[in-house]
Design a protein around this motif. Structure first.
Motif, PDB file in Angstrom:
ATOM      1  N   ASP A 176     -10.779  22.642 -23.999  1.00 34.46           N
ATOM      2  CA  ASP A 176     -12.004  22.079 -24.562  1.00 34.46           C
ATOM      3  C   ASP A 176     -12.790  21.366 -23.462  1.00 34.46           C
ATOM      4  N   GLY A 177     -14.033  21.779 -23.260  1.00 35.35           N
ATOM      5  CA  GLY A 177     -14.853  21.181 -22.221  1.00 35.35           C
ATOM      6  C   GLY A 177     -15.032  19.681 -22.367  1.00 35.35           C
ATOM      7  N   ARG A 178     -14.986  19.193 -23.587  1.00 35.93           N
ATOM      8  CA  ARG A 178     -15.144  17.756 -23.812  1.00 35.93           C
ATOM      9  C   ARG A 178     -13.977  16.977 -23.256  1.00 35.93           C
ATOM     10  N   ASP A 179     -12.856  17.670 -23.046  1.00 35.72           N
ATOM     11  CA  ASP A 179     -11.671  16.993 -22.527  1.00 35.72           C
ATOM     12  C   ASP A 179     -11.637  16.950 -20.998  1.00 35.72           C
ATOM     13  N   ARG A 180     -12.603  17.579 -20.390  1.00 38.69           N
ATOM     14  CA  ARG A 180     -12.643  17.538 -18.931  1.00 38.69           C
ATOM     15  C   ARG A 180     -12.984  16.130 -18.475  1.00 38.69           C
ATOM     16  N   TYR A 181     -12.197  15.619 -17.598  1.00 31.59           N
ATOM     17  CA  TYR A 181     -12.337  14.229 -17.150  1.00 31.59           C
ATOM     18  C   TYR A 181     -12.529  14.211 -15.641  1.00 31.59           C
ATOM     19  N   ILE A 183       0.838  -1.200   0.000  1.00 35.67           N
ATOM     20  CA  ILE A 183       0.000   0.000   0.000  1.00 35.67           C
ATOM     21  C   ILE A 183       0.880   1.259   0.000  1.00 35.67           C
ATOM     22  N   GLN A 184       1.994   1.223   0.731  1.00 34.71           N
ATOM     23  CA  GLN A 184       2.905   2.366   0.745  1.00 34.71           C
ATOM     24  C   GLN A 184       3.469   2.639  -0.646  1.00 34.71           C
ATOM     25  N   ARG A 185       3.838   1.581  -1.357  1.00 34.95           N
ATOM     26  CA  ARG A 185       4.385   1.765  -2.698  1.00 34.95           C
ATOM     27  C   ARG A 185       3.319   2.324  -3.640  1.00 34.95           C
ATOM     28  N   PHE A 186       2.094   1.825  -3.526  1.00 34.71           N
ATOM     29  CA  PHE A 186       1.020   2.349  -4.363  1.00 34.71           C
ATOM     30  C   PHE A 186       0.766   3.830  -4.057  1.00 34.71           C
ATOM     31  N   HIS A 187       0.810   4.180  -2.788  1.00 32.21           N
ATOM     32  CA  HIS A 187       0.620   5.580  -2.430  1.00 32.21           C
ATOM     33  C   HIS A 187       1.735   6.432  -3.028  1.00 32.21           C
ATOM     34  N   GLY A 188       2.968   5.954  -2.968  1.00 28.57           N
ATOM     35  CA  GLY A 188       4.088   6.688  -3.528  1.00 28.57           C
ATOM     36  C   GLY A 188       4.036   6.801  -5.037  1.00 28.57           C
ATOM     37  N   PHE A 189       3.347   5.882  -5.673  1.00 29.30           N
ATOM     38  CA  PHE A 189       3.158   5.948  -7.129  1.00 29.30           C
ATOM     39  C   PHE A 189       2.045   6.921  -7.490  1.00 29.30           C
ATOM     40  N   TYR A 190       0.927   6.829  -6.786  1.00 29.43           N
ATOM     41  CA  TYR A 190      -0.242   7.603  -7.171  1.00 29.43           C
ATOM     42  C   TYR A 190      -0.203   9.064  -6.734  1.00 29.43           C
ATOM     43  N   ALA A 191       0.488   9.381  -5.656  1.00 32.25           N
ATOM     44  CA  ALA A 191       0.490  10.775  -5.193  1.00 32.25           C
ATOM     45  C   ALA A 191       1.008  11.728  -6.276  1.00 32.25           C
ATOM     46  N   PRO A 192       2.172  11.493  -6.866  1.00 32.47           N
ATOM     47  CA  PRO A 192       2.619  12.385  -7.944  1.00 32.47           C
ATOM     48  C   PRO A 192       1.811  12.203  -9.224  1.00 32.47           C
ATOM     49  N   LEU A 193       1.336  10.999  -9.478  1.00 29.33           N
ATOM     50  CA  LEU A 193       0.547  10.758 -10.686  1.00 29.33           C
ATOM     51  C   LEU A 193      -0.779  11.506 -10.614  1.00 29.33           C
ATOM     52  N   ASP A 194      -1.437  11.467  -9.472  1.00 27.17           N
ATOM     53  CA  ASP A 194      -2.692  12.204  -9.287  1.00 27.17           C
ATOM     54  C   ASP A 194      -2.503  13.680  -9.599  1.00 27.17           C
ATOM     55  N   ARG A 195      -1.446  14.264  -9.041  1.00 24.53           N
ATOM     56  CA  ARG A 195      -1.204  15.694  -9.252  1.00 24.53           C
ATOM     57  C   ARG A 195      -0.969  15.992 -10.733  1.00 24.53           C
ATOM     58  N   ALA A 196      -0.195  15.147 -11.387  1.00 25.90           N
ATOM     59  CA  ALA A 196       0.115  15.377 -12.799  1.00 25.90           C
ATOM     60  C   ALA A 196      -1.133  15.260 -13.668  1.00 25.90           C
ATOM     61  N   ILE A 197      -1.982  14.291 -13.371  1.00 27.57           N
ATOM     62  CA  ILE A 197      -3.215  14.118 -14.141  1.00 27.57           C
ATOM     63  C   ILE A 197      -4.132  15.320 -13.954  1.00 27.57           C
ATOM     64  N   GLU A 198      -4.318  15.744 -12.723  1.00 34.56           N
ATOM     65  CA  GLU A 198      -5.191  16.885 -12.464  1.00 34.56           C
ATOM     66  C   GLU A 198      -4.660  18.163 -13.116  1.00 34.56           C
ATOM     67  N   GLN A 199      -3.367  18.359 -13.043  1.00 33.81           N
ATOM     68  CA  GLN A 199      -2.771  19.549 -13.655  1.00 33.81           C
ATOM     69  C   GLN A 199      -2.899  19.509 -15.176  1.00 33.81           C
ATOM     70  N   THR A 200      -2.743  18.343 -15.759  1.00 34.02           N
ATOM     71  CA  THR A 200      -2.850  18.215 -17.210  1.00 34.02           C
ATOM     72  C   THR A 200      -4.281  18.448 -17.667  1.00 34.02           C
ATOM     73  N   ILE A 201      -5.233  17.859 -16.980  1.00 40.35           N
ATOM     74  CA  ILE A 201      -6.636  18.066 -17.326  1.00 40.35           C
ATOM     75  C   ILE A 201      -6.991  19.550 -17.226  1.00 40.35           C
ATOM     76  N   ALA A 202      -6.458  20.220 -16.228  1.00 47.73           N
ATOM     77  CA  ALA A 202      -6.774  21.638 -16.023  1.00 47.73           C
ATOM     78  C   ALA A 202      -6.270  22.519 -17.160  1.00 47.73           C
ATOM     79  N   THR A 203      -5.260  22.053 -17.906  1.00 45.48           N
ATOM     80  CA  THR A 203      -4.720  22.863 -19.002  1.00 45.48           C
ATOM     81  C   THR A 203      -5.510  22.705 -20.292  1.00 45.48           C
ATOM     82  N   MET A 204      -6.444  21.768 -20.330  1.00 48.81           N
ATOM     83  CA  MET A 204      -7.159  21.493 -21.566  1.00 48.81           C
ATOM     84  C   MET A 204      -8.381  22.398 -21.677  1.00 48.81           C
TER      85      MET A 204
END
Length: 216
Positions: free
Chosen positions: A73-78, A50-71
């Motif tokens: 087109d409303g259709r690209d909102r996820y 669980i610790q390893r999964f948390h260490g994987f997803y914490a930076p991934l979550d931030r990157a996904i949210e930041q990337t979505i925020a730059t798009m």
């Protein structure tokens, strides 16, 4: 270059799945998951998972949210859901401290694979992971021997949400392709996600060193 085959009318999902099958299969053979399914795992080994999964997803979550925020087109909102929040609560359930959460290792490579072009492939992998959550959740429930979801909220959430999340990811993958995202980029996003996660979990495959008593 990757391309759809007109005679077989492959979808973008078909291409991504075919070209990432080997990387996907590698994760299924991870020793910790095998031990969990076989009921041959101790609580501390599960906690490290669980610790390893948390260490994987914490930076991934931030990157996904930041990337979505730059798009624009409303259709690209996820409507993305942060996995690291669920995993953090699981770690607290498993007696981790707030300091453990803040100071734990994080997979910086996970953030580097997310771009507007690769996002569809990244989401294909992490939303697709919910399809396997049912089996993992059952195994974790046997290990934790509890009626509530404490310590397995991440798996239980995936188990409950898998149909919705998988449909959402596949629709988004096809949308990105229809809007002009190259299949090579979508495939790269998926393959890199599989590979980075496998590499990040690899230390769990190594036997833990044992302390030897000094001779007296």
């Amino acid at each position: 270059m990757t391309d759809l085959h007109p005679r077989h009318a492959e979808t973008a999902r078909d291409v991504v799945r075919r070209q990432t099958d080997a990387a996907h299969a590698k994760l299924h053979l991870h020793a910790t998951f095998v031990a969990l399914f076989e009921g041959n795992i101790e609580l501390d080994a599960y906690t490290r998972l669980i610790q390893r999964f948390h260490g994987f997803y914490a930076p991934l979550d931030r990157a996904i949210e930041q990337t979505i925020a730059t798009m624009p087109d409303g259709r690209d909102r996820y409507p993305y859901v942060r996995r690291s929040d669920l995993l953090a609560q699981d770690l607290i359930d498993l007696k981790a401290t707030a300091l453990d959460l803040r100071g734990g290792p994080q997979c910086t490579r996970a953030a580097q694979i997310v771009t507007p072009e690769t996002l569809g492939g990244v989401l294909y992998v992490i939303e697709g992971a919910t399809l396997g959550a049912t089996g993992v959740d059952r195994a974790a429930q046997r290990l934790l021997d509890a009626d509530n979801c404490a310590g397995r909220r991440f798996w239980a959430w995936g188990r409950a949400q898998k149909a919705q999340r998988w449909t959402l990811a596949n629709d988004y993958l096809e949308l990105r392709y229809a809007q002009g995202t190259a299949l090579d980029d979508l495939v790269a996003g998926a393959r890199d996600t599989f590979d980075v996660l496998a590499d990040w979990l690899a230390p769990l495959e190594q036997p833990r060193p044992t302390l030897q008593r000094a001779a007296t």
